[in-house]
Design a protein around this motif. Structure first.
Motif, PDB file in Angstrom:
ATOM      1  N   GLU A  59       0.986  -1.369  -0.151  1.00 59.57           N
ATOM      2  CA  GLU A  59       0.276   0.072  -0.141  1.00 59.57           C
ATOM      3  C   GLU A  59       0.978   1.337   0.134  1.00 59.57           C
ATOM      4  N   PRO A  60       0.696   2.326  -0.941  1.00 56.14           N
ATOM      5  CA  PRO A  60       1.473   3.418  -1.010  1.00 56.14           C
ATOM      6  C   PRO A  60       1.611   4.053   0.532  1.00 56.14           C
ATOM      7  N   ALA A  61       0.776   4.156   1.224  1.00 55.31           N
ATOM      8  CA  ALA A  61       1.049   4.860   2.387  1.00 55.31           C
ATOM      9  C   ALA A  61       2.009   4.157   3.215  1.00 55.31           C
ATOM     10  N   ARG A  62       1.766   2.759   3.232  1.00 57.84           N
ATOM     11  CA  ARG A  62       2.692   2.051   4.095  1.00 57.84           C
ATOM     12  C   ARG A  62       4.290   2.153   3.433  1.00 57.84           C
ATOM     13  N   LEU A  63       4.430   1.804   2.216  1.00 57.61           N
ATOM     14  CA  LEU A  63       5.467   2.115   1.747  1.00 57.61           C
ATOM     15  C   LEU A  63       6.430   3.380   1.806  1.00 57.61           C
ATOM     16  N   ALA A  64       5.590   4.265   1.973  1.00 62.36           N
ATOM     17  CA  ALA A  64       6.011   5.814   1.990  1.00 62.36           C
ATOM     18  C   ALA A  64       6.514   5.999   3.307  1.00 62.36           C
ATOM     19  N   ARG A  65       6.420   5.035   4.457  1.00 57.84           N
ATOM     20  CA  ARG A  65       6.865   5.228   5.893  1.00 57.84           C
ATOM     21  C   ARG A  65       7.943   4.072   6.265  1.00 57.84           C
ATOM     22  N   THR A  66       8.060   3.200   5.405  1.00 60.44           N
ATOM     23  CA  THR A  66       8.908   1.976   5.555  1.00 60.44           C
ATOM     24  C   THR A  66      10.216   2.059   4.988  1.00 60.44           C
ATOM     25  N   LEU A  67      11.249   1.787   6.046  1.00 61.14           N
ATOM     26  CA  LEU A  67      12.916   1.653   5.629  1.00 61.14           C
ATOM     27  C   LEU A  67      13.118   0.357   5.875  1.00 61.14           C
ATOM     28  N   MET A  68      14.045  -0.185   4.984  1.00 62.70           N
ATOM     29  CA  MET A  68      14.580  -1.565   4.931  1.00 62.70           C
ATOM     30  C   MET A  68      16.014  -1.323   5.535  1.00 62.70           C
ATOM     31  N   ALA A  82       6.907   7.399  10.600  1.00 63.88           N
ATOM     32  CA  ALA A  82       5.507   8.121  10.474  1.00 63.88           C
ATOM     33  C   ALA A  82       5.426   9.341  10.848  1.00 63.88           C
ATOM     34  N   PRO A  83       5.909  10.339  10.064  1.00 67.53           N
ATOM     35  CA  PRO A  83       5.449  11.807  10.572  1.00 67.53           C
ATOM     36  C   PRO A  83       4.191  12.120  10.929  1.00 67.53           C
ATOM     37  N   GLU A  84       3.933  12.991  11.897  1.00 70.75           N
ATOM     38  CA  GLU A  84       2.651  13.223  12.468  1.00 70.75           C
ATOM     39  C   GLU A  84       2.631  14.699  12.848  1.00 70.75           C
ATOM     40  N   ALA A  96       2.421  23.223  14.015  1.00 75.25           N
ATOM     41  CA  ALA A  96       2.644  21.794  14.564  1.00 75.25           C
ATOM     42  C   ALA A  96       2.496  20.864  13.458  1.00 75.25           C
ATOM     43  N   LYS A  97       2.449  21.041  12.198  1.00 70.94           N
ATOM     44  CA  LYS A  97       2.058  20.089  11.335  1.00 70.94           C
ATOM     45  C   LYS A  97       3.522  19.232  11.244  1.00 70.94           C
ATOM     46  N   SER A  98       3.192  17.922  10.881  1.00 66.92           N
ATOM     47  CA  SER A  98       4.494  17.299  10.645  1.00 66.92           C
ATOM     48  C   SER A  98       5.834  17.489  11.410  1.00 66.92           C
ATOM     49  N   ILE A  99       5.672  17.782  12.581  1.00 68.85           N
ATOM     50  CA  ILE A  99       6.991  18.321  13.069  1.00 68.85           C
ATOM     51  C   ILE A  99       7.501  17.317  14.136  1.00 68.85           C
ATOM     52  N   GLN A 100       6.847  16.116  14.210  1.00 70.24           N
ATOM     53  CA  GLN A 100       7.352  14.871  15.017  1.00 70.24           C
ATOM     54  C   GLN A 100       6.946  13.730  14.122  1.00 70.24           C
ATOM     55  N   ALA A 101       7.520  12.378  14.715  1.00 73.90           N
ATOM     56  CA  ALA A 101       7.351  11.205  14.146  1.00 73.90           C
ATOM     57  C   ALA A 101       7.297   9.993  15.007  1.00 73.90           C
ATOM     58  N   GLU A 102       6.438   9.114  14.722  1.00 75.88           N
ATOM     59  CA  GLU A 102       6.560   7.809  15.392  1.00 75.88           C
ATOM     60  C   GLU A 102       7.434   6.983  14.836  1.00 75.88           C
ATOM     61  N   ARG A 135      11.606  17.979  15.405  1.00 78.04           N
ATOM     62  CA  ARG A 135      11.783  18.305  16.991  1.00 78.04           C
ATOM     63  C   ARG A 135      11.564  17.294  17.822  1.00 78.04           C
ATOM     64  N   ARG A 136      10.727  16.120  17.388  1.00 81.29           N
ATOM     65  CA  ARG A 136      10.580  15.056  18.536  1.00 81.29           C
ATOM     66  C   ARG A 136      10.213  13.779  17.961  1.00 81.29           C
ATOM     67  N   VAL A 137      10.629  12.734  18.458  1.00 79.40           N
ATOM     68  CA  VAL A 137      10.167  11.332  18.268  1.00 79.40           C
ATOM     69  C   VAL A 137       9.546  10.653  19.092  1.00 79.40           C
ATOM     70  N   VAL A 138       8.843   9.667  18.919  1.00 76.21           N
ATOM     71  CA  VAL A 138       8.009   8.987  19.888  1.00 76.21           C
ATOM     72  C   VAL A 138       8.041   7.477  19.563  1.00 76.21           C
ATOM     73  N   ALA A 139       8.049   6.599  20.332  1.00 76.41           N
ATOM     74  CA  ALA A 139       7.735   5.115  20.108  1.00 76.41           C
ATOM     75  C   ALA A 139       6.822   4.439  20.935  1.00 76.41           C
ATOM     76  N   LEU A 140       6.260   3.382  21.116  1.00 74.56           N
ATOM     77  CA  LEU A 140       5.271   2.936  21.796  1.00 74.56           C
ATOM     78  C   LEU A 140       5.499   1.266  21.587  1.00 74.56           C
ATOM     79  N   CYS A 141       5.089   0.681  22.659  1.00 70.85           N
ATOM     80  CA  CYS A 141       5.332  -0.719  22.827  1.00 70.85           C
ATOM     81  C   CYS A 141       4.385  -1.378  23.896  1.00 70.85           C
ATOM     82  N   PHE A 142       4.281  -2.577  23.828  1.00 67.56           N
ATOM     83  CA  PHE A 142       3.821  -3.447  24.942  1.00 67.56           C
ATOM     84  C   PHE A 142       4.725  -3.432  26.032  1.00 67.56           C
TER      85      PHE A 142
END
Length: 190
Positions: A59-68, A82-84, A96-102, A135-142
């Motif tokens: 899917e284009p949206a997934r490919l756009a945010r995936t790096l190998m 994933a910029p957000e 505040a548009k696209s200034i951070q990423a997950e 300006r900021r990155v975030v990551a989430l996990c169980f």
């Protein structure tokens, strides 16, 4: 500031790895490790068959945010960038548009334990702050996914929250979750 991954120079090379944008032809290599129980149990979506995984992967949206992640020409993992938008009041929302990423990642278990994930995620953070000017990155996990949160800590991210039984796992149980973050100024001060 660069506004898009497309504006960066690829591939990005580290001491032992090559990082590049994903292409549709990478789906079989990613499926080979993402289908494994040790990896799939923590992924947001688990696909039962390769065809379903491939359809989602391309899917284009997934490919756009995936790096190998490659080591000696072999794909050993992948990264999500994933910029957000940051939360902001209405009057300043445009700033505040696209200034951070997950951020996210998965590694082939056959290549774990050699520091490749740390090397790759460190490069990913560098891309975010030095390449994209975020300006900021975030990551989430169980919370039970100790290898993931330990990686976040190794690369300098700080735990900002511990949410109690807020995440429903596909096994049917409610699990705790962790949220980590890192600011550009913290990265530069390292």
């Amino acid at each position: 500031m660069i506004s898009s991954l497309d504006d960066l120079t690829w591939p990005v090379r580290t001491e032992r790895l090559t990082i590049r944008p994903a292409i549709a032809a990478d789906a079989p290599s990613a499926w080979a490790y993402r289908r494994l129980d040790d990896v799939a149990r923590w992924m947001t979506t688990q696909h039962a068959v390769e065809e379903g995984f491939t359809a989602a992967f391309v899917e284009p949206a997934r490919l756009a945010r995936t790096l190998m992640i490659e080591r000696d020409g072999q794909i050993i993992g992948d990264l999500m960038l994933a910029p957000e938008d940051a939360w902001a009041q209405a009057e300043v929302a445009a700033d505040a548009k696209s200034i951070q990423a997950e951020l996210g990642w998965s590694m082939d278990p056959a290549h774990q334990g050699h520091g490749y994930a740390t090397e790759a995620v460190t490069a990913l953070i560098r891309i975010c702050f030095e390449g994209l000017g975020l300006r900021r990155v975030v990551a989430l996990c169980f919370a039970e996914n100790a290898p993931s949160w330990r990686l976040m800590e190794r690369v300098g991210m700080r735990r900002e929250n511990h949410s109690v039984r807020d995440s429903l796992h596909r096994t049917g149980g409610w699990m705790d979750g962790y949220g980590y973050a890192l600011l550009a100024e913290e990265w530069r001060a390292r």
